[in-house]
Design a protein around this motif. Structure first.
Motif, PDB file in Angstrom:
ATOM      1  N   ALA A  19     -69.009  70.851  16.091  1.00 57.05           N
ATOM      2  CA  ALA A  19     -68.100  71.991  15.928  1.00 57.05           C
ATOM      3  C   ALA A  19     -66.751  71.705  16.582  1.00 57.05           C
ATOM      4  O   ALA A  19     -66.683  71.060  17.627  1.00 57.05           O
ATOM      5  CB  ALA A  19     -68.713  73.253  16.528  1.00 57.05           C
ATOM      6  N   ARG A  55     -62.867  78.923   2.030  1.00 53.61           N
ATOM      7  CA  ARG A  55     -63.849  79.174   3.085  1.00 53.61           C
ATOM      8  C   ARG A  55     -63.286  80.195   4.072  1.00 53.61           C
ATOM      9  O   ARG A  55     -62.119  80.125   4.455  1.00 53.61           O
ATOM     10  CB  ARG A  55     -64.188  77.880   3.834  1.00 53.61           C
ATOM     11  N   TYR A  57     -63.275  81.854   7.807  1.00 47.54           N
ATOM     12  CA  TYR A  57     -63.598  81.521   9.195  1.00 47.54           C
ATOM     13  C   TYR A  57     -63.087  82.622  10.116  1.00 47.54           C
ATOM     14  O   TYR A  57     -61.913  83.007  10.044  1.00 47.54           O
ATOM     15  CB  TYR A  57     -62.969  80.180   9.601  1.00 47.54           C
ATOM     16  N   VAL A  72     -64.994  75.913  13.649  1.00 52.09           N
ATOM     17  CA  VAL A  72     -65.582  75.376  12.415  1.00 52.09           C
ATOM     18  C   VAL A  72     -66.765  74.490  12.765  1.00 52.09           C
ATOM     19  O   VAL A  72     -66.612  73.468  13.440  1.00 52.09           O
ATOM     20  CB  VAL A  72     -64.543  74.574  11.600  1.00 52.09           C
ATOM     21  N   LYS A  73     -67.929  74.879  12.306  1.00 51.46           N
ATOM     22  CA  LYS A  73     -69.132  74.084  12.515  1.00 51.46           C
ATOM     23  C   LYS A  73     -69.423  73.268  11.260  1.00 51.46           C
ATOM     24  O   LYS A  73     -69.352  73.780  10.147  1.00 51.46           O
ATOM     25  CB  LYS A  73     -70.329  74.990  12.835  1.00 51.46           C
ATOM     26  N   LYS A  74     -69.738  71.995  11.433  1.00 50.46           N
ATOM     27  CA  LYS A  74     -69.988  71.125  10.280  1.00 50.46           C
ATOM     28  C   LYS A  74     -71.316  71.487   9.634  1.00 50.46           C
ATOM     29  O   LYS A  74     -72.382  71.340  10.233  1.00 50.46           O
ATOM     30  CB  LYS A  74     -70.007  69.658  10.720  1.00 50.46           C
ATOM     31  N   SER A  81     -65.836  71.958   5.878  1.00 51.29           N
ATOM     32  CA  SER A  81     -66.182  71.738   7.292  1.00 51.29           C
ATOM     33  C   SER A  81     -66.305  70.246   7.597  1.00 51.29           C
ATOM     34  O   SER A  81     -65.956  69.796   8.690  1.00 51.29           O
ATOM     35  CB  SER A  81     -67.479  72.475   7.659  1.00 51.29           C
ATOM     36  N   HIS A  85     -63.771  68.032  10.229  1.00 51.80           N
ATOM     37  CA  HIS A  85     -64.273  67.184  11.302  1.00 51.80           C
ATOM     38  C   HIS A  85     -63.838  65.728  11.160  1.00 51.80           C
ATOM     39  O   HIS A  85     -63.629  65.046  12.161  1.00 51.80           O
ATOM     40  CB  HIS A  85     -65.803  67.250  11.346  1.00 51.80           C
ATOM     41  N   SER A 121     -72.686  79.639  15.200  1.00 50.31           N
ATOM     42  CA  SER A 121     -71.256  79.866  14.969  1.00 50.31           C
ATOM     43  C   SER A 121     -70.914  81.345  14.844  1.00 50.31           C
ATOM     44  O   SER A 121     -69.737  81.699  14.720  1.00 50.31           O
ATOM     45  CB  SER A 121     -70.798  79.111  13.715  1.00 50.31           C
TER      46      SER A 121
END
Length: 349
Positions: A19, A55, A57, A72-74, A81, A85, A121
């Motif tokens: 993240a 997306r 967020y 942002v979490k992968k 996402s 990253h 998240s």
């Protein structure tokens, strides 16, 4: 209505191995456009491998800041996402829609006791809400139960510990980890016992004004049911899903044929025929109409519109109240037409 603005990435900070926190610089001429309430989200538009992705967020920064930060979490290989990253860099620009959303905390002059339950998240909007609750009134208190697999996977761990140090008598946090045991956290997932431990044991003398729940659907239902069993009225419970169960399309057997649809977007009217089996938003986008949308999963509120003629039925609804549905509001990403003609107004919301 679906206006996007180019914002520059000011800073990228690693939160966990999977993240990151992304901070956008807000130009002076867009300060008002990107003003937000604690708990709201932004929608990012990015073309990846020739396909436009949108997306949503949640904003984790305080509304007092002159910038906007998201976590942002992968979760998607090859999606946004993953791009955030592996490729996104400070100085890059992204197309961003102004903040929106109903999962908000608005400060008042009277003091408030707020409790929140988050997992993974789902902490991102809670971060903004917690900061606003604590900053807006010196008598406000905030109790947070936050679930993760481990301390290593806990987004904003350092920031939360700092909040605890800064507001020792008003901010109370209970980390709970499902895969590792540590001295400073509970063990296991957020369950009925966890809810009761925080509210009926540690803070039994506090009367809470509102409860904010954010994370997976199963956790939200469990916490909500437990709160109601403890006598909490439904109007005090607010939630936002970060994941949702798979939507099973259960259309009536008679859902055959075409529908004549009229759509109003940004004061323009569009008319076309759509298959009754299609979702309204899918049909609108197929006609290259620039209607607002983000998650396309019934989790955010970007695609809300009002039915002004005809009838539509939603496959799933986690956003709208019964009163709003009675007023004709629908999530167009979840709605099927039930009548031969349907008129939908995105401006009348």
């Amino acid at each position: 209505m679906a206006d996007f603005y180019s914002l520059t990435v000011k800073h990228i900070k690693a939160l966990t191995p999977s993240a990151v926190a992304i901070t956008f610089d807000i130009p002076k001429d867009l300060i008002q456009t990107f003003a937000f309430s604690a708990g709201q989200y932004i929608t990012i538009k990015k073309e990846i491998k020739g396909k436009e992705l949108r997306r949503a967020y949640s904003i984790c920064s305080s509304p007092k800041n002159d910038s906007i930060t998201i976590g942002v979490k992968k979760v998607d290989k090859g999606g946004f996402s993953d791009y955030a990253h592996s490729k996104l860099a400070e100085g890059d620009t992204l197309e961003v829609m102004p903040p929106e959303g109903r999962f908000v905390f608005n400060p008042t002059e009277s003091s408030k006791n707020i409790a929140a339950f988050a997992a993974g998240s789902g902490i991102t909007p809670i971060m903004s809400i917690a900061k606003t609750v604590l900053d807006s009134n010196p008598k406000n208190t905030f109790v947070l139960v936050y679930g993760n697999k481990s301390e290593q996977e806990t987004m904003f761990y350092t920031d939360l510990v700092k909040l605890q140090l800064d507001y020792t008598d008003r901010f109370f946090i209970y980390f709970t980890n499902s895969e590792t045991k540590t001295d400073n956290s509970l063990f296991g997932r957020i369950d009925t016992a966890t809810v009761n431990y925080a509210l009926k044991n540690k803070h039994k003398d506090l009367s809470f004004d509102a409860f904010y729940l954010c994370g997976p659907e199963a956790m939200i239902h469990l916490v909500s049911d437990t709160l109601k069993e403890n006598g909490v009225s439904a109007d005090k419970i607010r939630f936002e899903l970060f994941t949702t169960t798979e939507i099973k399309d259960e259309l009536p057997v008679s859902a055959e044929g075409e529908v004549q649809i009229e759509v109003v977007v940004d004061d323009e009217t569009f008319s076309f025929a759509m298959d009754k089996k299609m979702l309204v938003l899918d049909a609108v986008l197929k006609e290259n109409i620039d209607a607002p949308y983000s998650c396309q999963g019934g989790v955010c509120s970007s695609c809300i519109a009002r039915v002004t003629e005809g009838k539509a039925e939603m496959v799933k609804n986690q956003i709208l109240t019964d009163g709003e549905i009675e007023e004709g509001f629908i999530l167009t990403c979840q709605a099927h037409a039930l009548t031969p003609t349907l008129k939908v107004d995105y401006d009348d919301v």
